[in-house]
Each structure stands twice: as C-alpha cells, then as structure tokens.
Design an enzyme around this catalytic site. Structure first.
Site, PDB file in Angstrom:
ATOM      1  CG  ASN A 183      94.515  83.784 -32.780  1.00  0.00           C
ATOM      2  OD1 ASN A 183      94.251  84.987 -32.778  1.00  0.00           O
ATOM      3  ND2 ASN A 183      93.881  82.907 -32.012  1.00  0.00           N
ATOM      4  CE  LYS A 196      95.753  82.707 -28.526  1.00  0.00           C
ATOM      5  NZ  LYS A 196      95.477  81.657 -27.579  1.00  0.00           N
ATOM      6  CG  HIS A 245      90.130  80.554 -30.835  1.00  0.00           C
ATOM      7  ND1 HIS A 245      90.332  80.469 -29.470  1.00  0.00           N
ATOM      8  CD2 HIS A 245      91.346  80.367 -31.414  1.00  0.00           C
ATOM      9  CE1 HIS A 245      91.625  80.250 -29.244  1.00  0.00           C
ATOM     10  NE2 HIS A 245      92.255  80.177 -30.401  1.00  0.00           N
ATOM     11  CD  GLU A 266      92.117  81.912 -26.476  1.00  0.00           C
ATOM     12  OE1 GLU A 266      92.173  82.920 -27.200  1.00  0.00           O
ATOM     13  OE2 GLU A 266      93.121  81.192 -26.240  1.00  0.00           O
ATOM     14  CD  GLU A 279      93.418  76.341 -32.272  1.00  0.00           C
ATOM     15  OE1 GLU A 279      94.580  76.679 -32.513  1.00  0.00           O
ATOM     16  OE2 GLU A 279      92.585  77.102 -31.769  1.00  0.00           O
ATOM     17  N   GLY A 284      98.018  77.514 -25.342  1.00  0.00           N
ATOM     18  CA  GLY A 284      98.717  78.419 -24.425  1.00  0.00           C
ATOM     19  C   GLY A 284      99.298  77.747 -23.194  1.00  0.00           C
ATOM     20  CB  SER A 320     101.506  74.397 -27.019  1.00  0.00           C
ATOM     21  OG  SER A 320     100.812  74.960 -25.929  1.00  0.00           O
TER      22      SER A 320
HETATM   23  C1  PEP Z   1      95.442  79.571 -30.597  1.00  0.00           C
HETATM   24  O1  PEP Z   1      95.229  80.633 -30.047  1.00  0.00           O
HETATM   25  O2  PEP Z   1      94.706  79.197 -31.497  1.00  0.00           O
HETATM   26  C2  PEP Z   1      96.583  78.778 -30.137  1.00  0.00           C
HETATM   27  C3  PEP Z   1      96.768  77.614 -30.696  1.00  0.00           C
HETATM   28  O3  PEP Z   1      97.399  79.321 -29.170  1.00  0.00           O
HETATM   29  P1  PEP Z   1      98.840  78.778 -28.707  1.00  0.00           P
HETATM   30  O4  PEP Z   1      99.631  78.494 -29.947  1.00  0.00           O
HETATM   31  O5  PEP Z   1      99.405  79.896 -27.904  1.00  0.00           O
HETATM   32  O6  PEP Z   1      98.608  77.535 -27.920  1.00  0.00           O
END
Ligand code: PEP
Length: 309
Positions: free
Chosen positions: A61, A63, A153, A155, A225, A231, A271
C-alpha cells in the site's frame, strides 16, 4: 462421497497435551463449537490444511506517496526483481499486488504488464456512477485493471470518517464490480488498553460482512491491522497477532461455515518489515501481509515477499 471429518474437543486437547500450537483442519471437516471454544481457551490455532500450499498474499500500500516518475520506477523495480532474470530472492510462494495512488494506477499497470503482479486501489466510492463529483466507482477501478480494492483502512476511517456503514457499502460496491475487497480491521491503542481488541474486531468484521452470501464472503480478503502498529515501528506480539487473526476466522466460521473460514485469507498489517515479515507470515492463521512504508522500497518489499516459509 467421503464422510466429512469431525474435529472435536478431544482433538484440540491432544494437540495441547503434546505441546503443539496448531491443529490442521482438513478441507470440509466440521469443527464442533466446543472444539472451537477449547482451541481459543488453550491457545491452539485451527489452521486450514491447505494454508501451506496457498501462496501468501503480499500487498504493498503506497498510500499518498510519490510522483508519477517515482511510481513508474518503483513498479518497474518490483516487477524486475520479482519476475526478472536476476538471482531468486527466496521461495516464490507469494502472490504480489501493488496499491499505488489512484492517479498512478494506469502507469503502474503498464509497468506490471506481462507480470503476475496484481493491481489494487486504495479506496473507492460508496456511491455508484453519476452526479458524485470526485467519486471513483468500483466499475472504473475494475475497468482500469484493478483486481483488489482496500476498504476500511484505518486512515480512511480516522481521517475521512469512513464509518462501518460506509465501509460495508464500499465492500458491496467492490464485490458487485467483480473486485476482491481487502477489508481492513483493527483496534486503536485505547481500545487495546481497554481490552476491547476482540470486541472491535468482531464489530468491524460482522458489520462489513452483514448480509453477504457465503460466495461473496469467500471473495473478501481481511487485513488485521492494529491501528497503533501502522507506521509506528511497533508490532503486536506474535501470539496476540495470531489470536486476533484466528478470531476473525472464527467469526467467519460462525457466520458462513467452516468452508468459507477455511478458505479465508487473513493478512497481518502494521509495521511489517524485512526483519519481521517471516515471523508473521509463519503464523497459523496468517495468509499474507499488507505492507505500507516498507513497500516504498523495492528491495525491502521483495525481501518481504520472498520471506514466506
Ligand atoms: C498500512 O498502511 O496498511 C500499513 C500497514 O502501514 P505500515 O506497514 O507502514 O505500518
């Protein structure tokens, strides 16, 4: 017709007594509710027998990052590393998909042409086509070559106010257009500290799957998640992650039956990096990874994709 095997509480207890952490459930086998409860209580994962044969899904992803030129370059690097003639990076037991910013999808699609790497969108409109300025419909995404679309998601939930009903509407739009939705669920830090992780996962999962047929449910990928892990460089313990992903499969089993749950694809996201991916991908209930930051570096993403054991 061969008789379906019954998995009982005794099967679970035997695994536990032998110090095992996972019980393989053959396709079509029926797990009794008592066995399911015992598995949760005793920390025994009920793993579909086919998991090891299925490729792990490793999704990147991107973003809201990158120029058009950067998107092209990154896609080319991933494509070359994955499908090119260079030295193999590890066992190729993964299926990759890239989720670029929408405006870069066409360019990334060109860069991936002729490869096995799939395309996904990071979001879609919960509305249909027509007078919805700024909207991008599920049909448009399918038309430009997307196979997957993220829905819910964290976000989007946090920054754009996508509540459970909007997430459910997007998921239905994606399914109707022939896309495979990737439903993201996960608890915030406050919810985790209040021991509400399982309640949150249950609520988000059931709200999104409500009213779907078993055939539709089978086409949905779920990404666990934890919001606090996205992040931040923080990750849940392996046993907490396994527990969360197993609980999602458990909800699917209760709602749609063991066949749907056995075929369900549940990813871990938060992460994921080259140094921890293999540990998450090896979990009994983990069918892949949703990778954010680390997917912006071709080599690291490829290392993650090569990690499935
Ligand atoms: C994500 O954006 O779904 C995500 C898991 O980000 P990151 O791997 O940067 O934590």
């Amino acid at each position: 017709m061969t008789a379906k095997r019954l998995i009982t509480i005794t099967d679970v207890e035997v695994v536990r007594e032998k110090g095992g952490a996972a019980l393989e459930v053959p396709s079509g086998a029926i797990v009794t509710p008592l066995a399911r409860d015992a598995a949760r209580r005793l920390g025994v994962a009920l793993a579909p027998a086919g998991k090891r044969e299925r490729p792990a899904l490793v999704f990147g992803n991107w973003k809201a990052n990158g120029t058009l030129a950067q998107a092209r370059r990154l896609a080319r690097e991933v494509a070359l590393g994955w499908c090119g003639s260079g030295a193999p990076l590890g066992p190729r037991r993964a299926a990759l998909a890239l989720f670029p910013p929408l405006v870069h999808v066409a360019a990334v699609s060109e860069a991936l042409a002729g490869t096995s790497i799939a395309l996904g969108a990071q979001d879609l409109s919960e509305k249909g086509g027509g007078a919805f300025t700024g909207g991008v419909t599920a049909e448009m995404l399918a038309d430009i070559g997307c196979r997957y679309a993220l829905v819910g998601h964290s976000e989007r939930r946090r920054e754009f106010g996508d509540a459970d009903d909007v997430v459910a509407a997007k998921l239905r739009r994606a399914l109707a257009a022939g896309l495979e939705p990737v439903l993201c669920v996960g608890e915030t830090l406050e919810e985790r500290d209040a021991a509400r992780t399982h309640a949150v996962l249950r609520g988000q999962t059931l709200a999104a799957f409500d009213g779907l047929s078993a055939e539709q449910a089978a086409r949905v990928v779920v990404a666990y998640e934890p919001v606090w892990a996205i992040g931040t460089g923080l990750t849940p313990s392996l046993s907490d992650a396994e527990d969360a992903m197993a609980s999602i499969k458990d909800h699917l089993a209760r709602k749609f039956g063991d066949e749907v749950a056995g075929g369900a694809r549940v990813l871990y996201g938060g992460s994921v990096a080259a140094e921890n991916a293999a540990r998450f991908l090896a979990l009994a209930s983990c069918d892949g990874a949703l990778v954010g930051g680390a997917s912006l570096k071709a080599r690291e993403f490829l290392t993650i994709a090569g990690a499935p054991a």
